[in-house]
Design a protein around this motif. Structure first.
Motif, PDB file in Angstrom:
ATOM      1  N   GLY A 111       0.670  -1.406  -0.007  1.00 45.89           N
ATOM      2  CA  GLY A 111       0.383   0.158  -0.543  1.00 45.89           C
ATOM      3  C   GLY A 111       0.852   1.233   0.185  1.00 45.89           C
ATOM      4  O   GLY A 111       0.315   2.157   0.617  1.00 45.89           O
ATOM      5  N   GLU A 112       2.414   1.244  -0.305  1.00 43.63           N
ATOM      6  CA  GLU A 112       2.925   2.392  -0.714  1.00 43.63           C
ATOM      7  C   GLU A 112       2.318   3.473  -1.665  1.00 43.63           C
ATOM      8  O   GLU A 112       2.035   3.232  -2.465  1.00 43.63           O
ATOM      9  CB  GLU A 112       3.815   1.926  -0.832  1.00 43.63           C
ATOM     10  N   GLY A 113       2.364   5.005  -1.501  1.00 42.89           N
ATOM     11  CA  GLY A 113       1.706   5.611  -1.575  1.00 42.89           C
ATOM     12  C   GLY A 113       0.648   6.158  -1.602  1.00 42.89           C
ATOM     13  O   GLY A 113      -0.465   7.349  -1.251  1.00 42.89           O
ATOM     14  N   TYR A 114      -0.335   6.011  -0.879  1.00 46.21           N
ATOM     15  CA  TYR A 114      -1.471   5.388   0.936  1.00 46.21           C
ATOM     16  C   TYR A 114      -1.270   6.478   1.321  1.00 46.21           C
ATOM     17  O   TYR A 114      -1.007   5.992   2.204  1.00 46.21           O
ATOM     18  CB  TYR A 114      -2.333   4.445   0.939  1.00 46.21           C
ATOM     19  N   ALA A 115      -2.624   7.873   1.510  1.00 47.88           N
ATOM     20  CA  ALA A 115      -2.336   8.394   3.162  1.00 47.88           C
ATOM     21  C   ALA A 115      -3.121   7.202   3.909  1.00 47.88           C
ATOM     22  O   ALA A 115      -2.997   7.077   5.370  1.00 47.88           O
ATOM     23  CB  ALA A 115      -3.049   9.698   2.536  1.00 47.88           C
ATOM     24  N   THR A 116      -3.908   6.522   3.486  1.00 48.03           N
ATOM     25  CA  THR A 116      -4.886   5.539   4.157  1.00 48.03           C
ATOM     26  C   THR A 116      -5.337   4.279   3.743  1.00 48.03           C
ATOM     27  O   THR A 116      -5.303   4.100   2.920  1.00 48.03           O
ATOM     28  CB  THR A 116      -6.212   6.040   4.275  1.00 48.03           C
ATOM     29  N   LYS A 117      -5.061   3.846   4.808  1.00 51.29           N
ATOM     30  CA  LYS A 117      -4.455   2.090   4.603  1.00 51.29           C
ATOM     31  C   LYS A 117      -5.463   1.339   5.540  1.00 51.29           C
ATOM     32  O   LYS A 117      -5.380   2.238   6.578  1.00 51.29           O
ATOM     33  CB  LYS A 117      -2.852   1.465   4.548  1.00 51.29           C
ATOM     34  N   CYS A 118      -5.936   0.203   4.955  1.00 47.05           N
ATOM     35  CA  CYS A 118      -6.864  -0.552   6.321  1.00 47.05           C
ATOM     36  C   CYS A 118      -6.927  -2.090   5.470  1.00 47.05           C
ATOM     37  O   CYS A 118      -6.507  -2.099   4.811  1.00 47.05           O
ATOM     38  CB  CYS A 118      -8.284   0.073   6.012  1.00 47.05           C
ATOM     39  N   SER A 119      -7.712  -2.386   6.407  1.00 51.57           N
ATOM     40  CA  SER A 119      -7.854  -4.258   6.331  1.00 51.57           C
ATOM     41  C   SER A 119      -9.307  -4.641   6.212  1.00 51.57           C
ATOM     42  O   SER A 119     -10.286  -3.550   6.647  1.00 51.57           O
ATOM     43  CB  SER A 119      -7.427  -4.720   7.607  1.00 51.57           C
ATOM     44  N   GLY A 120      -9.835  -5.901   5.322  1.00 49.49           N
ATOM     45  CA  GLY A 120     -10.771  -4.977   4.816  1.00 49.49           C
ATOM     46  C   GLY A 120     -11.407  -6.653   6.318  1.00 49.49           C
ATOM     47  O   GLY A 120     -10.914  -7.048   6.658  1.00 49.49           O
ATOM     48  N   PHE A 121     -12.563  -6.491   5.701  1.00 48.78           N
ATOM     49  CA  PHE A 121     -13.726  -7.436   6.723  1.00 48.78           C
ATOM     50  C   PHE A 121     -12.958  -8.835   6.826  1.00 48.78           C
ATOM     51  O   PHE A 121     -12.869  -9.395   8.442  1.00 48.78           O
ATOM     52  CB  PHE A 121     -14.940  -7.562   6.526  1.00 48.78           C
ATOM     53  N   LEU A 122     -12.901  -9.778   6.084  1.00 48.89           N
ATOM     54  CA  LEU A 122     -12.447 -10.907   5.950  1.00 48.89           C
ATOM     55  C   LEU A 122     -10.913 -10.915   6.824  1.00 48.89           C
ATOM     56  O   LEU A 122     -10.321 -12.033   7.282  1.00 48.89           O
ATOM     57  CB  LEU A 122     -12.262 -11.368   4.346  1.00 48.89           C
ATOM     58  N   LEU A 123     -10.480 -10.384   6.285  1.00 52.80           N
ATOM     59  CA  LEU A 123      -8.847 -10.587   7.284  1.00 52.80           C
ATOM     60  C   LEU A 123      -8.509  -9.740   8.443  1.00 52.80           C
ATOM     61  O   LEU A 123      -8.523 -10.724   9.644  1.00 52.80           O
ATOM     62  CB  LEU A 123      -8.146  -8.927   6.116  1.00 52.80           C
ATOM     63  N   ALA A 124      -9.502  -9.492   8.804  1.00 51.51           N
ATOM     64  CA  ALA A 124      -9.934  -8.645  10.799  1.00 51.51           C
ATOM     65  C   ALA A 124     -10.807 -10.236  10.680  1.00 51.51           C
ATOM     66  O   ALA A 124      -9.945 -10.703  12.481  1.00 51.51           O
ATOM     67  CB  ALA A 124     -11.102  -7.461  10.486  1.00 51.51           C
ATOM     68  N   LYS A 125     -11.538 -10.663  10.298  1.00 51.43           N
ATOM     69  CA  LYS A 125     -12.276 -11.841  10.812  1.00 51.43           C
ATOM     70  C   LYS A 125     -11.305 -13.218  10.653  1.00 51.43           C
ATOM     71  O   LYS A 125     -10.896 -13.574  11.850  1.00 51.43           O
ATOM     72  CB  LYS A 125     -13.095 -12.599   9.602  1.00 51.43           C
ATOM     73  N   GLU A 126     -10.297 -13.460  10.024  1.00 49.41           N
ATOM     74  CA  GLU A 126      -8.355 -14.497  10.266  1.00 49.41           C
ATOM     75  C   GLU A 126      -8.290 -13.583  11.283  1.00 49.41           C
ATOM     76  O   GLU A 126      -7.719 -14.906  12.147  1.00 49.41           O
ATOM     77  CB  GLU A 126      -8.340 -13.986   8.882  1.00 49.41           C
ATOM     78  N   LEU A 127      -8.193 -12.405  11.446  1.00 50.14           N
ATOM     79  CA  LEU A 127      -7.016 -12.067  12.588  1.00 50.14           C
ATOM     80  C   LEU A 127      -8.094 -12.579  13.867  1.00 50.14           C
ATOM     81  O   LEU A 127      -6.731 -13.076  14.906  1.00 50.14           O
ATOM     82  CB  LEU A 127      -6.361 -10.837  12.200  1.00 50.14           C
ATOM     83  N   ASP A 128      -9.208 -12.284  13.810  1.00 53.18           N
ATOM     84  CA  ASP A 128      -9.419 -12.415  14.937  1.00 53.18           C
ATOM     85  C   ASP A 128      -9.809 -14.480  15.724  1.00 53.18           C
ATOM     86  O   ASP A 128      -9.826 -14.584  16.323  1.00 53.18           O
ATOM     87  CB  ASP A 128     -11.109 -12.261  14.725  1.00 53.18           C
ATOM     88  N   TYR A 129     -10.318 -14.826  14.207  1.00 58.41           N
ATOM     89  CA  TYR A 129      -9.805 -16.155  14.663  1.00 58.41           C
ATOM     90  C   TYR A 129      -8.075 -16.660  15.091  1.00 58.41           C
ATOM     91  O   TYR A 129      -7.971 -17.687  15.865  1.00 58.41           O
ATOM     92  CB  TYR A 129     -10.209 -17.261  13.543  1.00 58.41           C
ATOM     93  N   PHE A 130      -7.314 -16.455  14.275  1.00 56.16           N
ATOM     94  CA  PHE A 130      -6.043 -16.492  15.243  1.00 56.16           C
ATOM     95  C   PHE A 130      -5.749 -16.100  16.264  1.00 56.16           C
ATOM     96  O   PHE A 130      -5.185 -16.736  17.107  1.00 56.16           O
ATOM     97  CB  PHE A 130      -5.197 -15.757  14.620  1.00 56.16           C
ATOM     98  N   ALA A 131      -6.133 -15.022  16.767  1.00 58.35           N
ATOM     99  CA  ALA A 131      -6.126 -14.700  17.591  1.00 58.35           C
ATOM    100  C   ALA A 131      -6.451 -15.214  18.988  1.00 58.35           C
ATOM    101  O   ALA A 131      -6.360 -15.826  20.154  1.00 58.35           O
ATOM    102  CB  ALA A 131      -6.612 -13.526  18.114  1.00 58.35           C
ATOM    103  N   LYS A 132      -8.615 -15.807  18.897  1.00 56.36           N
ATOM    104  CA  LYS A 132      -8.412 -16.905  19.611  1.00 56.36           C
ATOM    105  C   LYS A 132      -8.081 -17.670  20.126  1.00 56.36           C
ATOM    106  O   LYS A 132      -7.527 -18.596  21.004  1.00 56.36           O
ATOM    107  CB  LYS A 132     -10.001 -16.818  19.093  1.00 56.36           C
TER     108      LYS A 132
END
Length: 145
Positions: free
Chosen positions: A64-85
């Protein structure tokens, strides 16, 4: 608007390396990589990654080089939640299953998971590296030195 791009892995500037028709390794010109990333950044105001499986890569389309705003999508967030559990408060017993080709890319993950899992299964190309290190002939199978 949503913009879908072709597979950017066709460009040497995406991964920073490639192979020519004869199988020789090529390295991308750093200035061309910078231009490639700038051209991608002109396409939108916000960079949103929703690709868990490639989020760890330093490819042009992933950083995401060159973007002032970067974020993760809903699927990535869901995967990270599962991984954290699984990592933070697992229900025992826990079996970790890892695959892929390169042990070197995952050795830190493997080491950090060893005290969190009851059993670890390593498959894919990585398995042959461990098998060979155990003294077994793996023939022409993938091996990560």
């Amino acid at each position: 608007s949503v913009i879908l791009l072709e597979n950017s892995r066709f460009y040497i500037e995406e991964e920073g390396k490639a192979k020519d028709a004869d199988g020789n390794k090529l390295k991308a010109d750093p200035e061309k990589v910078k231009e490639f990333r700038a051209s991608m950044a002109k396409l939108a105001d916000i960079y949103c990654s929703d690709a868990f499986g490639t989020a760890h890569r330093g490819h042009s389309s992933m950083v995401g080089e060159g973007y002032a705003t970067k974020c993760s999508g809903f699927l990535l967030a869901k995967e990270l939640d599962y991984f954290a559990k699984i990592i933070d408060s697992p229900t025992k017993p826990v079996c970790g299953i890892l695959g892929g080709a390169k042990v070197a890319d995952k050795i830190q993950l493997i080491m950090s998971l060893l005290d969190k899992v009851d059993i670890m299964i390593i498959g894919g190309g990585m398995a042959f590296t461990f098998i060979k290190e155990g003294g077994v002939n793996i023939g022409n199978s993938l091996y990560d030195e």
